[in-house]
Design a protein around this motif. Structure first.
Motif, PDB file in Angstrom:
ATOM      1  N   PHE A  36       2.590  -1.997  -8.735  1.00 56.83           N
ATOM      2  CA  PHE A  36       3.520  -2.141  -7.617  1.00 56.83           C
ATOM      3  C   PHE A  36       4.831  -2.766  -8.084  1.00 56.83           C
ATOM      4  O   PHE A  36       5.915  -2.239  -7.807  1.00 56.83           O
ATOM      5  CB  PHE A  36       2.891  -3.002  -6.503  1.00 56.83           C
ATOM      6  N   PHE A  37       4.744  -3.893  -8.787  1.00 55.33           N
ATOM      7  CA  PHE A  37       5.968  -4.580  -9.201  1.00 55.33           C
ATOM      8  C   PHE A  37       6.753  -3.777 -10.243  1.00 55.33           C
ATOM      9  O   PHE A  37       7.983  -3.822 -10.258  1.00 55.33           O
ATOM     10  CB  PHE A  37       5.672  -6.000  -9.683  1.00 55.33           C
ATOM     11  N   ARG A  38       6.074  -3.030 -11.082  1.00 61.93           N
ATOM     12  CA  ARG A  38       6.784  -2.166 -12.032  1.00 61.93           C
ATOM     13  C   ARG A  38       7.566  -1.094 -11.290  1.00 61.93           C
ATOM     14  O   ARG A  38       8.746  -0.859 -11.567  1.00 61.93           O
ATOM     15  CB  ARG A  38       5.807  -1.533 -13.021  1.00 61.93           C
TER      16      ARG A  38
ATOM     17  N   GLU B  64       0.800  -1.225   0.000  1.00 63.59           N
ATOM     18  CA  GLU B  64       0.000   0.000   0.000  1.00 63.59           C
ATOM     19  C   GLU B  64       0.836   1.280   0.000  1.00 63.59           C
ATOM     20  O   GLU B  64       0.283   2.361  -0.144  1.00 63.59           O
ATOM     21  CB  GLU B  64      -0.999  -0.022   1.152  1.00 63.59           C
ATOM     22  N   GLN B  65       2.147   1.150   0.112  1.00 57.61           N
ATOM     23  CA  GLN B  65       2.993   2.326  -0.082  1.00 57.61           C
ATOM     24  C   GLN B  65       2.916   2.776  -1.538  1.00 57.61           C
ATOM     25  O   GLN B  65       3.214   3.921  -1.863  1.00 57.61           O
ATOM     26  CB  GLN B  65       4.440   2.026   0.304  1.00 57.61           C
ATOM     27  N   ILE B  66       2.526   1.875  -2.417  1.00 58.55           N
ATOM     28  CA  ILE B  66       2.440   2.168  -3.846  1.00 58.55           C
ATOM     29  C   ILE B  66       1.028   2.000  -4.376  1.00 58.55           C
ATOM     30  O   ILE B  66       0.556   2.809  -5.173  1.00 58.55           O
ATOM     31  CB  ILE B  66       3.422   1.277  -4.640  1.00 58.55           C
ATOM     32  N   ALA B  67       0.325   0.950  -3.943  1.00 52.26           N
ATOM     33  CA  ALA B  67      -0.984   0.627  -4.510  1.00 52.26           C
ATOM     34  C   ALA B  67      -2.002   0.344  -3.407  1.00 52.26           C
ATOM     35  O   ALA B  67      -1.897  -0.673  -2.726  1.00 52.26           O
ATOM     36  CB  ALA B  67      -0.868  -0.586  -5.432  1.00 52.26           C
ATOM     37  N   PRO B  68      -2.993   1.231  -3.210  1.00 54.97           N
ATOM     38  CA  PRO B  68      -4.015   0.978  -2.191  1.00 54.97           C
ATOM     39  C   PRO B  68      -4.807  -0.291  -2.527  1.00 54.97           C
ATOM     40  O   PRO B  68      -5.030  -0.606  -3.699  1.00 54.97           O
ATOM     41  CB  PRO B  68      -4.926   2.208  -2.265  1.00 54.97           C
ATOM     42  N   LEU B  69      -5.220  -1.018  -1.484  1.00 51.02           N
ATOM     43  CA  LEU B  69      -5.925  -2.289  -1.670  1.00 51.02           C
ATOM     44  C   LEU B  69      -7.151  -2.356  -0.782  1.00 51.02           C
ATOM     45  O   LEU B  69      -7.154  -1.826   0.333  1.00 51.02           O
ATOM     46  CB  LEU B  69      -5.005  -3.462  -1.297  1.00 51.02           C
ATOM     47  N   THR B  70      -8.168  -3.061  -1.256  1.00 51.50           N
ATOM     48  CA  THR B  70      -9.305  -3.385  -0.401  1.00 51.50           C
ATOM     49  C   THR B  70      -8.918  -4.605   0.434  1.00 51.50           C
ATOM     50  O   THR B  70      -7.946  -5.304   0.121  1.00 51.50           O
ATOM     51  CB  THR B  70     -10.555  -3.710  -1.235  1.00 51.50           C
ATOM     52  N   ASP B  71      -9.689  -4.884   1.467  1.00 51.86           N
ATOM     53  CA  ASP B  71      -9.437  -6.074   2.283  1.00 51.86           C
ATOM     54  C   ASP B  71      -9.507  -7.335   1.424  1.00 51.86           C
ATOM     55  O   ASP B  71      -8.674  -8.229   1.555  1.00 51.86           O
ATOM     56  CB  ASP B  71     -10.446  -6.175   3.432  1.00 51.86           C
TER      57      ASP B  71
END
Length: 186
Positions: A125-127, A11-18
């Protein structure tokens, strides 16, 4: 409740739902390793890319004369594997072992590709992580080519102060490309 370290990291790069995080986490295999245990061994298949939940590892190459050159250390919230072997699905050319007992999350190449295809945030994120890794590698190579031992040690100490107390001096010397005696003089 404390959030999972992988979730915080992602989540430092891509916000996520639970739901997204639970789905992502289901594609990782938790692994525990003892001190001095190999995670990847030169000549063997590479099972995955490893996210460090707890512990400290080193990635290194052993020359034919037995001299070890440390490429990378990995501590909490870092990733480590033999990327050439991982992506090209061939035997490892480096070894990775545990300096401390480690808790890792292993992501197979198949699961990584699946997650990247299904979730744009994971692919993003991985990029971003790959780009940051290329920059760090370029800086490390330039440092080895353009600085003396004292300057490399100062850079290491400034960039990774938390590692100075966790690592034996012989390993720091192998990472910097100097002898243990030279490191002691610094």
């Amino acid at each position: 409740m404390t959030p999972h370290p992988l979730r915080v990291h992602l989540e430092q790069i891509a916000p996520l739902t639970d739901g997204e995080f639970d789905y992502i986490l289901g594609h990782f295999m938790p692994r525990a390793f003892r001190r001095h245990q190999f995670v990847v061994q030169e000549g063997m298949a590479v099972p995955g890319d490893f996210f460090v939940v707890k512990g400290c590892l080193r990635a290194y190459h052993t020359a034919s004369d037995g001299k070890e050159s440390i490429l990378q250390f990995a501590t909490e919230n870092w990733w480590v594997t033999d990327y050439d072997a991982y992506y090209r699905e061939r035997p490892a050319t480096i070894s990775i072992d545990c300096i401390e007992p480690c808790e890792l999350l292993c992501l197979s190449l198949l699961n990584r590709e699946k997650l990247c295809a299904e979730l744009r945030g994971v692919e993003h994120f991985f990029r971003k992580k790959s780009n940051a890794g290329y920059v760090a590698l370029q800086q490390r190579i330039l440092s080895l080519l353009t600085t003396n031992a004292a300057e490399r040690y100062e850079q290491f100490a400034a960039q990774y102060p938390h590692l100075l107390q966790r690592l034996p001096k012989t390993m720091i010397a192998a990472y910097l490309g100097v002898s243990r005696e030279t490191l002691s003089r610094l």
